[in-house]
Design a protein around this motif. Structure first.
Motif, PDB file in Angstrom:
ATOM      1  N   LEU A  97       0.826  -1.208   0.000  1.00 55.24           N
ATOM      2  CA  LEU A  97       0.000   0.000   0.000  1.00 55.24           C
ATOM      3  C   LEU A  97       0.862   1.261   0.000  1.00 55.24           C
ATOM      4  O   LEU A  97       0.525   2.249  -0.652  1.00 55.24           O
ATOM      5  N   ALA A  98       1.978   1.215   0.722  1.00 57.01           N
ATOM      6  CA  ALA A  98       2.890   2.364   0.734  1.00 57.01           C
ATOM      7  C   ALA A  98       3.518   2.575  -0.640  1.00 57.01           C
ATOM      8  O   ALA A  98       3.666   3.715  -1.093  1.00 57.01           O
ATOM      9  N   HIS A  99       3.880   1.486  -1.315  1.00 53.23           N
ATOM     10  CA  HIS A  99       4.477   1.624  -2.641  1.00 53.23           C
ATOM     11  C   HIS A  99       3.455   2.109  -3.674  1.00 53.23           C
ATOM     12  O   HIS A  99       3.833   2.685  -4.697  1.00 53.23           O
ATOM     13  N   LEU A 100       2.188   1.882  -3.433  1.00 60.56           N
ATOM     14  CA  LEU A 100       1.164   2.450  -4.302  1.00 60.56           C
ATOM     15  C   LEU A 100       0.963   3.937  -4.003  1.00 60.56           C
ATOM     16  O   LEU A 100       0.611   4.709  -4.892  1.00 60.56           O
ATOM     17  N   TYR A 101       1.173   4.326  -2.760  1.00 62.22           N
ATOM     18  CA  TYR A 101       0.954   5.709  -2.357  1.00 62.22           C
ATOM     19  C   TYR A 101       2.111   6.630  -2.758  1.00 62.22           C
ATOM     20  O   TYR A 101       1.874   7.777  -3.133  1.00 62.22           O
ATOM     21  N   PHE A 102       3.343   6.143  -2.695  1.00 63.85           N
ATOM     22  CA  PHE A 102       4.494   7.013  -2.914  1.00 63.85           C
ATOM     23  C   PHE A 102       4.550   7.642  -4.311  1.00 63.85           C
ATOM     24  O   PHE A 102       4.916   8.814  -4.435  1.00 63.85           O
TER      25      PHE A 102
END
Length: 130
Positions: free
Chosen positions: A43-48
């Protein structure tokens, strides 16, 4: 990230002895917690990239992801062992678990760094294509 499972399993096996789980059961618990950490990471890699396109502060987002990950790991161990220990004893054991994990990761990093540099510590020159 996958080294989290055996190190965390051994540490929790040593710290949470009242439950009388064997090492393989601690590996399963650590593996389940790793699945949650991987989901947070995805989810963090989708957000960054979205964060980068909108020019928000990326440092704050990184710290939030780290904080969410640490809270999730603590929550996982809290749920697994909350019936056997008092809240203070459980939080102390989880804190000690983090200290042991970070110490082991640091030692593993230093060993791999020493191996790569042929035990000559100092300035690093990176030449990927040379």
């Amino acid at each position: 990230m996958f080294l989290f499972v055996p190190f965390s399993a051994i540490n929790s096996f040593l710290l949470f002895r009242k439950k009388r789980l064997n090492l393989s059961e601690h590996c399963i618990l650590s593996g389940m917690i790793l699945l949650g950490v991987l989901l947070i990471s995805v989810l963090a890699h989708l957000y960054f990239p979205i964060n980068y396109m909108l020019n928000f502060s990326s440092d704050a987002a990184s710290y939030v992801v780290i904080a969410i990950t640490l809270v999730y790991i603590s929550f996982g161990y809290y749920n697994a062992f909350r019936n056997l220990y008092s809240t203070f004893a459980l939080l102390l054991r989880v804190l000690l678990l983090f200290v042991l994990l970070f110490t082991e990761i640091f030692l593993l990093f230093m060993l791999s760094y020493g191996y790569v540099t042929h035990w000559k510590f100092g300035e690093i020159h990176v030449t990927p294509f040379g």
